[in-house]
Design a protein around this motif. Structure first.
Motif, PDB file in Angstrom:
ATOM      1  N   ALA A   1       6.224   6.234  -0.847  1.00 52.44           N
ATOM      2  CA  ALA A   1       6.677   5.017  -1.083  1.00 52.44           C
ATOM      3  C   ALA A   1       6.225   4.527  -0.441  1.00 52.44           C
ATOM      4  N   LEU A   2       5.177   3.560  -1.403  1.00 55.49           N
ATOM      5  CA  LEU A   2       4.223   2.300  -0.698  1.00 55.49           C
ATOM      6  C   LEU A   2       5.491   1.106  -1.733  1.00 55.49           C
ATOM      7  N   THR A   3       6.248   0.165  -0.600  1.00 52.16           N
ATOM      8  CA  THR A   3       6.978  -1.324  -1.662  1.00 52.16           C
ATOM      9  C   THR A   3       5.451  -2.259  -1.406  1.00 52.16           C
TER      10      THR A   3
ATOM     11  N   GLY B   1      -7.423   1.383  -0.808  1.00 49.20           N
ATOM     12  CA  GLY B   1      -5.996   0.605  -1.563  1.00 49.20           C
ATOM     13  C   GLY B   1      -5.325  -1.071  -0.879  1.00 49.20           C
ATOM     14  N   ILE B   2      -4.964  -1.359  -1.191  1.00 45.73           N
ATOM     15  CA  ILE B   2      -3.910  -2.206  -0.913  1.00 45.73           C
ATOM     16  C   ILE B   2      -2.062  -2.791  -1.309  1.00 45.73           C
ATOM     17  N   VAL B   3      -1.855  -3.058  -0.012  1.00 46.08           N
ATOM     18  CA  VAL B   3      -0.869  -2.876   0.086  1.00 46.08           C
ATOM     19  C   VAL B   3      -0.734  -5.378  -0.148  1.00 46.08           C
ATOM     20  N   TYR B   4       0.280  -6.142  -0.639  1.00 48.40           N
ATOM     21  CA  TYR B   4       0.686  -6.519  -0.219  1.00 48.40           C
ATOM     22  C   TYR B   4       2.409  -6.730  -0.040  1.00 48.40           C
ATOM     23  N   CYS B   5       2.499  -6.730   1.689  1.00 53.06           N
ATOM     24  CA  CYS B   5       4.190  -7.141   1.519  1.00 53.06           C
ATOM     25  C   CYS B   5       4.145  -7.967   1.855  1.00 53.06           C
ATOM     26  N   ALA B   6       5.892  -8.119   1.329  1.00 53.53           N
ATOM     27  CA  ALA B   6       7.188  -8.993   0.843  1.00 53.53           C
ATOM     28  C   ALA B   6       7.286  -9.432   2.040  1.00 53.53           C
ATOM     29  N   ASP B   7       7.910  -8.159   2.809  1.00 51.44           N
ATOM     30  CA  ASP B   7       9.243  -7.866   4.075  1.00 51.44           C
ATOM     31  C   ASP B   7       8.339  -7.117   5.070  1.00 51.44           C
ATOM     32  N   THR B   8       9.319  -6.816   5.546  1.00 51.44           N
ATOM     33  CA  THR B   8       8.564  -5.397   7.259  1.00 51.44           C
ATOM     34  C   THR B   8       9.587  -4.471   6.653  1.00 51.44           C
TER      35      THR B   8
ATOM     36  N   LEU C   1       6.460  -1.428   6.795  1.00 54.43           N
ATOM     37  CA  LEU C   1       6.837  -0.134   7.953  1.00 54.43           C
ATOM     38  C   LEU C   1       6.480   1.099   6.551  1.00 54.43           C
ATOM     39  N   ASN C   2       7.049   0.824   5.726  1.00 57.28           N
ATOM     40  CA  ASN C   2       7.204   1.981   4.291  1.00 57.28           C
ATOM     41  C   ASN C   2       5.198   2.045   3.790  1.00 57.28           C
ATOM     42  N   ALA C   3       4.103   1.082   4.412  1.00 50.91           N
ATOM     43  CA  ALA C   3       3.164   1.281   4.391  1.00 50.91           C
ATOM     44  C   ALA C   3       1.559   2.372   5.634  1.00 50.91           C
ATOM     45  N   LEU C   4       2.637   1.725   6.626  1.00 54.39           N
ATOM     46  CA  LEU C   4       2.290   2.710   7.959  1.00 54.39           C
ATOM     47  C   LEU C   4       3.044   4.328   7.542  1.00 54.39           C
ATOM     48  N   THR C   5       4.207   4.698   7.227  1.00 52.22           N
ATOM     49  CA  THR C   5       4.812   5.556   7.349  1.00 52.22           C
ATOM     50  C   THR C   5       3.781   6.537   6.238  1.00 52.22           C
ATOM     51  N   TRP C   6       3.497   5.548   4.953  1.00 52.51           N
ATOM     52  CA  TRP C   6       2.634   6.132   3.595  1.00 52.51           C
ATOM     53  C   TRP C   6       1.108   6.596   4.467  1.00 52.51           C
ATOM     54  N   ALA C   7       0.230   5.740   4.826  1.00 55.36           N
ATOM     55  CA  ALA C   7      -0.902   6.388   5.753  1.00 55.36           C
ATOM     56  C   ALA C   7      -0.711   7.182   6.251  1.00 55.36           C
ATOM     57  N   GLN C   8       0.856   7.570   7.480  1.00 55.46           N
ATOM     58  CA  GLN C   8       0.162   8.508   8.302  1.00 55.46           C
ATOM     59  C   GLN C   8       1.323   9.718   7.677  1.00 55.46           C
ATOM     60  N   VAL C   9       1.397   9.682   6.411  1.00 51.58           N
ATOM     61  CA  VAL C   9       1.694  11.046   5.696  1.00 51.58           C
ATOM     62  C   VAL C   9       0.673  11.242   4.975  1.00 51.58           C
TER      63      VAL C   9
ATOM     64  N   LEU D   1     -11.809  -2.785   5.928  1.00 55.35           N
ATOM     65  CA  LEU D   1     -12.766  -2.002   6.160  1.00 55.35           C
ATOM     66  C   LEU D   1     -12.320  -0.547   5.414  1.00 55.35           C
ATOM     67  N   ASP D   2     -13.355   0.266   4.723  1.00 50.35           N
ATOM     68  CA  ASP D   2     -13.972   0.898   4.073  1.00 50.35           C
ATOM     69  C   ASP D   2     -12.918   2.056   3.862  1.00 50.35           C
ATOM     70  N   ASP D   3     -12.297   2.535   2.971  1.00 50.11           N
ATOM     71  CA  ASP D   3     -11.576   4.403   2.712  1.00 50.11           C
ATOM     72  C   ASP D   3     -10.031   4.145   4.024  1.00 50.11           C
ATOM     73  N   ARG D   4     -10.067   3.417   3.856  1.00 51.55           N
ATOM     74  CA  ARG D   4      -8.529   2.243   4.740  1.00 51.55           C
ATOM     75  C   ARG D   4      -8.184   2.088   3.564  1.00 51.55           C
ATOM     76  N   LEU D   5      -6.568   2.126   4.031  1.00 49.14           N
ATOM     77  CA  LEU D   5      -5.254   1.815   3.818  1.00 49.14           C
ATOM     78  C   LEU D   5      -5.052   0.395   3.704  1.00 49.14           C
ATOM     79  N   LEU D   6      -5.231  -1.245   2.922  1.00 44.30           N
ATOM     80  CA  LEU D   6      -5.186  -2.633   3.873  1.00 44.30           C
ATOM     81  C   LEU D   6      -3.885  -2.964   3.937  1.00 44.30           C
ATOM     82  N   ILE D   7      -3.412  -3.308   4.810  1.00 43.60           N
ATOM     83  CA  ILE D   7      -2.268  -3.494   4.259  1.00 43.60           C
ATOM     84  C   ILE D   7      -2.605  -5.078   5.115  1.00 43.60           C
ATOM     85  N   ASP D   8      -1.866  -5.942   3.629  1.00 46.85           N
ATOM     86  CA  ASP D   8      -1.821  -7.415   4.016  1.00 46.85           C
ATOM     87  C   ASP D   8      -0.306  -7.910   4.147  1.00 46.85           C
ATOM     88  N   LEU D   9      -1.138  -8.836   5.090  1.00 43.48           N
ATOM     89  CA  LEU D   9       0.842  -9.685   5.034  1.00 43.48           C
ATOM     90  C   LEU D   9       0.778 -10.703   5.775  1.00 43.48           C
TER      91      LEU D   9
END
Length: 160
Positions: free
Chosen positions: A31-33, A61-68, A72-80, A100-108
């Motif tokens: 899951a993305l968190t 998609g965009i994931v705004y991360c609140a913690d590490t 990790l969940n975003a990286l795992t989801w993207a890999q799967v 970038l186009d068509d990528r999961l944007l992980i916002d830190l």
């Protein structure tokens, strides 16, 4: 799990292959968190924009991360899901590498803590801290760092 260098992740050149359709995860998959924003969501258009308005990018998609753990969940989801990633620290990329186009944007940007340990002479600084905010936080602690003059640069992008 393949290893992804910090530079490759920052440039969004991770060795993952984009699927034809990006969709939210099912219950059986990782899951993305954090705050997750998909195309069509009210926050998507604002979130996809980069510092340099010359580029008009559309991340999957965009994931705004609140913690590490969100990272990790975003990286795992993207890999799967086999979705390539882009990483944004402050969103201050002249070439718009952070969206970038068509990528999961992980916002830190939510990882913006600054902790100074005076006894050890160290500071722990999150990758989402922008330079002006860093200077202010360090000044309040009576310490400083020389890192540049552009106030909007995120530390994650600066140090990579």
């Amino acid at each position: 799990m393949p290893r992804i260098s910090r530079r490759a992740a920052t440039l969004g050149l991770a060795s993952l292959v984009a699927p034809a359709i990006v969709r939210p995860t099912s219950a059986a998959q990782p899951a993305l968190t954090g705050q997750v924003v998909w195309p069509g969501d009210p926050l998507y258009d604002e979130g996809r924009r980069d510092f340099n308005s010359r580029f008009d990018r559309y991340p999957a998609g965009i994931v705004y991360c609140a913690d590490t753990s969100d990272v990790l969940n975003a990286l795992t989801w993207a890999q799967v899901e086999q979705v390539p990633i882009a990483v944004r620290s402050g969103g201050h990329s002249y070439e718009a590498y952070s969206a970038l186009d068509d990528r999961l944007l992980i916002d830190l940007s939510g990882l913006a803590q600054v902790e100074v340990n005076h006894a050890a002479g160290t500071a722990s600084i999150g990758p989402g801290v922008r330079l002006l905010d860093l200077y202010r936080a360090l000044a309040a602690e009576g310490v400083a760092v020389a890192a540049g003059t552009c106030p909007g640069v995120g530390l994650g992008g600066l140090v990579l």
